[in-house]
Design a protein around this motif. Structure first.
Motif, PDB file in Angstrom:
ATOM      1  N   ARG A   8      -3.189   1.832   0.198  1.00 61.22           N
ATOM      2  CA  ARG A   8      -3.267   3.602   0.787  1.00 61.22           C
ATOM      3  C   ARG A   8      -2.309   4.199   0.415  1.00 61.22           C
ATOM      4  O   ARG A   8      -2.853   6.108   0.808  1.00 61.22           O
ATOM      5  CB  ARG A   8      -4.075   3.950   2.499  1.00 61.22           C
ATOM      6  N   TYR A   9      -1.013   3.836   0.134  1.00 67.26           N
ATOM      7  CA  TYR A   9       0.158   4.873   0.360  1.00 67.26           C
ATOM      8  C   TYR A   9       0.361   5.615  -0.601  1.00 67.26           C
ATOM      9  O   TYR A   9       0.886   6.474  -1.158  1.00 67.26           O
ATOM     10  CB  TYR A   9       1.203   4.207   0.236  1.00 67.26           C
ATOM     11  N   LEU A  10      -0.549   5.156  -1.585  1.00 65.66           N
ATOM     12  CA  LEU A  10      -1.026   5.836  -3.424  1.00 65.66           C
ATOM     13  C   LEU A  10      -0.763   7.761  -2.801  1.00 65.66           C
ATOM     14  O   LEU A  10      -1.019   8.216  -3.458  1.00 65.66           O
ATOM     15  CB  LEU A  10      -1.884   5.705  -3.698  1.00 65.66           C
ATOM     16  N   ASP A  11      -1.970   7.623  -2.119  1.00 71.65           N
ATOM     17  CA  ASP A  11      -2.717   9.063  -1.345  1.00 71.65           C
ATOM     18  C   ASP A  11      -1.468   9.881  -1.201  1.00 71.65           C
ATOM     19  O   ASP A  11      -1.823  11.470  -0.634  1.00 71.65           O
ATOM     20  CB  ASP A  11      -3.635   8.932  -0.236  1.00 71.65           C
ATOM     21  N   TYR A  12      -0.504   9.370  -0.552  1.00 76.68           N
ATOM     22  CA  TYR A  12       1.043  10.211  -0.813  1.00 76.68           C
ATOM     23  C   TYR A  12       2.048  10.088  -1.248  1.00 76.68           C
ATOM     24  O   TYR A  12       2.802  11.261  -1.086  1.00 76.68           O
ATOM     25  CB  TYR A  12       1.673   9.727   0.703  1.00 76.68           C
ATOM     26  N   LEU A  16       0.064  11.623 -10.894  1.00 75.34           N
ATOM     27  CA  LEU A  16       0.639  10.768 -12.047  1.00 75.34           C
ATOM     28  C   LEU A  16       0.896   9.198 -11.313  1.00 75.34           C
ATOM     29  O   LEU A  16       0.869   8.530 -12.180  1.00 75.34           O
ATOM     30  CB  LEU A  16       1.748  11.680 -12.576  1.00 75.34           C
ATOM     31  N   TYR A  17       1.095   9.120 -10.519  1.00 79.09           N
ATOM     32  CA  TYR A  17       1.466   7.833  -9.920  1.00 79.09           C
ATOM     33  C   TYR A  17       0.682   7.775  -9.396  1.00 79.09           C
ATOM     34  O   TYR A  17       0.660   6.100  -9.639  1.00 79.09           O
ATOM     35  CB  TYR A  17       2.302   7.884  -8.551  1.00 79.09           C
ATOM     36  N   LEU A  23       1.076   0.245  -9.347  1.00 76.59           N
ATOM     37  CA  LEU A  23       1.919   0.526  -8.424  1.00 76.59           C
ATOM     38  C   LEU A  23       1.653   0.480  -6.369  1.00 76.59           C
ATOM     39  O   LEU A  23       1.460  -0.075  -5.491  1.00 76.59           O
ATOM     40  CB  LEU A  23       2.088   1.681  -8.166  1.00 76.59           C
ATOM     41  N   GLY A  24      -0.058   0.248  -7.124  1.00 71.94           N
ATOM     42  CA  GLY A  24      -1.150  -0.310  -5.989  1.00 71.94           C
ATOM     43  C   GLY A  24      -0.981  -1.202  -4.850  1.00 71.94           C
ATOM     44  O   GLY A  24      -1.401  -1.107  -4.214  1.00 71.94           O
ATOM     45  N   GLU A  25      -0.842  -1.988  -5.762  1.00 69.53           N
ATOM     46  CA  GLU A  25      -1.005  -2.961  -5.297  1.00 69.53           C
ATOM     47  C   GLU A  25       0.517  -3.249  -5.436  1.00 69.53           C
ATOM     48  O   GLU A  25       0.548  -4.199  -4.601  1.00 69.53           O
ATOM     49  CB  GLU A  25      -1.245  -4.310  -6.797  1.00 69.53           C
TER      50      GLU A  25
END
Length: 311
Positions: A8-12, A16-17, A23-25
């Motif tokens: 869930r850190y991807l939400d921050y 582009l990322y 990167l999510g894993e």
């Protein structure tokens, strides 16, 4: 059941990322490690609340307000003391602050009497029955004018008269008096040597076995006007004397709870909170609880042999 494959850190992160599945894993292990810290930070405020923090955290929290906790106090009292420490510092050295500190420990509001000191009955020094009222005594300052060792004892006639709000007394040793006459409130003393002393509007009493020493008692009337009374080993019953820089702390404790209130703990609180250069007298007064039996009511309250009063 499998867990999430994307952190869930991807939400921050910028959009582009978020398109890169690697990167999510990659962020998942970091999320699992830091989630515990997030839980602590979400509830960190309770660690600084004396009423909510864990018991083992109390000593550390007490250091924030310069307190060293007494571990013999129960947990509820320690929490209350930490919570009110700052306010107690504001009132240190005052009656209000001392009362509240003692109330936190004992659960009772003490009676504090300023500029007072126990006096009591002092045979041969301050032990006068009748005459000066205890309410009129403001300073129990008794000065010996004559001191004999060993003390001598004699019987006396005491003549007393009030003039202008002041008490005047005359002492006659019984063996020097031949006759005493009373007429319309006037006193006449006939001495053995032939001398006659007359006093108008006076009273006379016979007091036996008084110490043959002169004393001066400083007293004050209700308006605060000072005066002195001279007497000879007579009696003044003084419950408390008025003395500066001294005070009485009277903690009235129910008799059933006397063992819970430690005298040394109470004394330590008073020593900590009292004004400098003052002296105090500490009293733990047991209070007996009286139970009143309710009258018997047939069918409602009638337990024969337990709480029934007949007659």
């Amino acid at each position: 059941m499998k867990g999430p494959t994307q952190s869930r850190y991807l939400d921050y992160l910028p959009a582009l990322y978020r398109e890169d599945p690697f990167l999510g894993e990659f962020l998942l292990p970091f999320e699992r490690v830091f989630s515990a810290f997030e839980g602590v930070l979400a509830t960190i405020d309770r660690y600084f609340a004396p009423a909510l923090t864990d018991a083992e955290f109390l000593p550390w929290l007490a250091t924030w307000v310069s307190l060293v906790l007494d571990e013999e106090w129960d947990e509820a009292k320690r929490r209350r003391l930490i919570g009110e420490a700052v306010e107690l510092y504001r009132w240190r050295g005052t009656v209000r602050g001392l009362k509240r500190y003692l109330e936190i420990y004992t659960g009772l509001v003490p009676d504090i009497r300023e500029c007072r000191w126990p006096a009591g009955l002092q045979i041969g020094v301050a032990s006068r029955i009748g005459g000066t009222s205890p309410e009129d005594i403001s300073i129990a300052r008794i000065e010996k004018a004559v001191r004999r060792q060993p003390p001598a004892y004699h019987d006396y006639y005491v003549v007393e008269r009030v003039e202008g709000g002041e008490i005047h007394q005359w002492y006659y040793r019984a063996d020097t008096v031949r006759e005493v006459t009373l007429e319309d409130g006037d006193v006449t003393i006939h001495r053995v040597n032939g001398q006659i002393d007359h006093y108008e509007g006076a009273t006379i009493t016979r007091r036996d076995g008084l110490v043959d020493e002169d004393y001066t008692l400083a007293v004050a009337d209700k308006e605060g006007n000072g005066q002195t009374v001279h007497y000879r080993g007579d009696t003044v019953l003084v419950d408390e004397a008025e003395l500066p820089y001294r005070f009485i702390v009277d903690v009235q404790v129910p008799q059933a709870e006397m063992e819970k209130v430690k005298l040394d703990k109470v004394r330590a609180i008073v020593d900590l909170e009292k004004p400098a250069h003052t002296i105090y007298y500490l009293k733990l007064t047991p209070v007996v609880t009286l139970y009143r039996l309710k009258p018997m009511q047939i069918g409602i309250r009638s337990t024969i042999g337990l709480d029934t009063t007949v007659g």
